[in-house]
Each structure stands twice: as C-alpha cells, then as structure tokens.
Design an enzyme around this catalytic site. Structure first.
Site, PDB file in Angstrom:
ATOM      1  N   VAL A  46       1.591  65.040  28.579  1.00 26.08           N
ATOM      2  CA  VAL A  46       1.784  63.773  29.295  1.00 26.08           C
ATOM      3  C   VAL A  46       2.618  62.812  28.456  1.00 26.08           C
ATOM      4  O   VAL A  46       3.513  62.130  28.987  1.00 26.08           O
ATOM      5  CB  VAL A  46       0.432  63.149  29.703  1.00 26.08           C
ATOM      6  CG1 VAL A  46       0.639  61.804  30.394  1.00 26.08           C
ATOM      7  CG2 VAL A  46      -0.351  64.090  30.615  1.00 26.08           C
ATOM      8  N   CYS A  47       2.375  62.776  27.154  1.00 22.10           N
ATOM      9  CA  CYS A  47       3.164  61.916  26.272  1.00 22.10           C
ATOM     10  C   CYS A  47       4.634  62.332  26.273  1.00 22.10           C
ATOM     11  O   CYS A  47       5.536  61.489  26.294  1.00 22.10           O
ATOM     12  CB  CYS A  47       2.598  61.934  24.858  1.00 22.10           C
ATOM     13  SG  CYS A  47       0.925  61.272  24.752  1.00 22.10           S
ATOM     14  N   THR A  48       4.875  63.620  26.269  1.00 21.65           N
ATOM     15  CA  THR A  48       6.239  64.145  26.338  1.00 21.65           C
ATOM     16  C   THR A  48       6.918  63.687  27.627  1.00 21.65           C
ATOM     17  O   THR A  48       8.046  63.171  27.602  1.00 21.65           O
ATOM     18  CB  THR A  48       6.214  65.684  26.253  1.00 21.65           C
ATOM     19  OG1 THR A  48       5.762  66.055  24.948  1.00 21.65           O
ATOM     20  CG2 THR A  48       7.583  66.285  26.516  1.00 21.65           C
ATOM     21  N   MET A  51       7.716  59.818  27.547  1.00 25.32           N
ATOM     22  CA  MET A  51       8.869  59.419  26.727  1.00 25.32           C
ATOM     23  C   MET A  51      10.182  59.917  27.340  1.00 25.32           C
ATOM     24  O   MET A  51      11.177  59.208  27.345  1.00 25.32           O
ATOM     25  CB  MET A  51       8.704  59.913  25.291  1.00 25.32           C
ATOM     26  CG  MET A  51       7.556  59.256  24.534  1.00 25.32           C
ATOM     27  SD  MET A  51       7.618  57.437  24.444  1.00 25.32           S
ATOM     28  CE  MET A  51       6.328  56.981  25.623  1.00 25.32           C
TER      29      MET A  51
END
Length: 151
Positions: A46-48, A51
């Site tokens: 999810v962080c990938t 960003m």
C-alpha cells in the site's frame, strides 16, 4: 495518546533528509501549499502504491501550487534505494528516522504500538496553517483524486 494535529493549527516546521540526502524543511515552501503524505513503512504494497500515485500526479499538484512530500520513519539509505526501485521521478520522500518519528509525533500521527507513523494526509496552506487532515486505516490506499479535490 497524542491527538492528530487540528485544522487551523500552524504546522510544525521540520528539517528532514530526502532520498537524495538533501535537507528539506517545511518553511522552504512558504507561498505554496504542502501535502504531507505519511506512510508507515517503505517496501509494503500500500505504501508503494501511495508513493507511486503521488509521483504520477506530481504535475497535477504543481498546477495547484502544491508541493507533495512523502514521509515515513525509514532511514534515509532505505528511502534512497526504495525511491530508485519505485522509479520515482519527482516526489521527495523524507526520512523521519532520527530521532525516530519525531516529526510524526509533532503532528500527532506516530503509533508507539507499531514504531512508525500512521497513514495520513495533512494539507498545509501557503502560510503554514493546516487546512485538511485525513487519517486512513493501515491497509487503505489514500485516493489521490480526493486529495486533489481538496486543493
């Protein structure tokens, strides 16, 4: 537990290094809106996606006089390798590593349980005042269109 920063509050200034080792301060962007987009930890799906979405839409944010900064507690060398792996072209991703989560704490979004920031978007206006805040569940990808709509 610290409460998340409130609307109308003046955003705490900070000085953090980005993926290129360059010092970035909030105050250097006076006269522009700033989106602080917090993600818990690099290298997670999810962080990938969060960003990459911000990087893909950097020009749309710039058209609205807005600088976007991605932040997490990962150390700068990790951010550097991750930025290259994600092929980030425009987005600055900042390391809130030392002392761990100090900036996240000042914005009220540090999770002592996880030792990382929560997932949140905080929008700051041209004079440094918080104008929009949204905290997300850890597995929820923030909707970039919603954020753009707040500008």
């Amino acid at each position: 537990m610290t409460e998340i920063i409130q609307l109308g509050a003046m955003a705490p200034d900070f000085a953090l290094v980005d993926q290129n080792g360059e010092l970035v301060t909030l105050s250097q962007f006076k006269g522009k809106k700033v989106l602080l987009s917090w993600h818990p930890l690099a290298w997670t799906s999810v962080c990938t996606d969060q960003m990459r979405s911000l990087d893909r839409n950097a020009d749309r944010f710039a058209e609205k006089n807005t600088v976007v900064l991605g932040l997490s507690v990962d150390p700068q060398p990790c951010k550097s390798v991750w930025a290259r792996a994600l092929c980030l072209k425009q987005l600055k991703i900042l390391s809130d590593f030392n002392p761990l989560g100090a900036v996240a704490r000042s914005y009220g979004i540090f999770s002592t349980e996880h030792g990382a920031s929560k997932r949140a978007n905080i929008l700051i206006n041209e004079v440094g005042m918080v104008i929009w805040v949204k905290k997300y569940e850890i597995r929820t990808l923030p909707d970039v269109e919603e954020v753009l709509g707040k500008l």
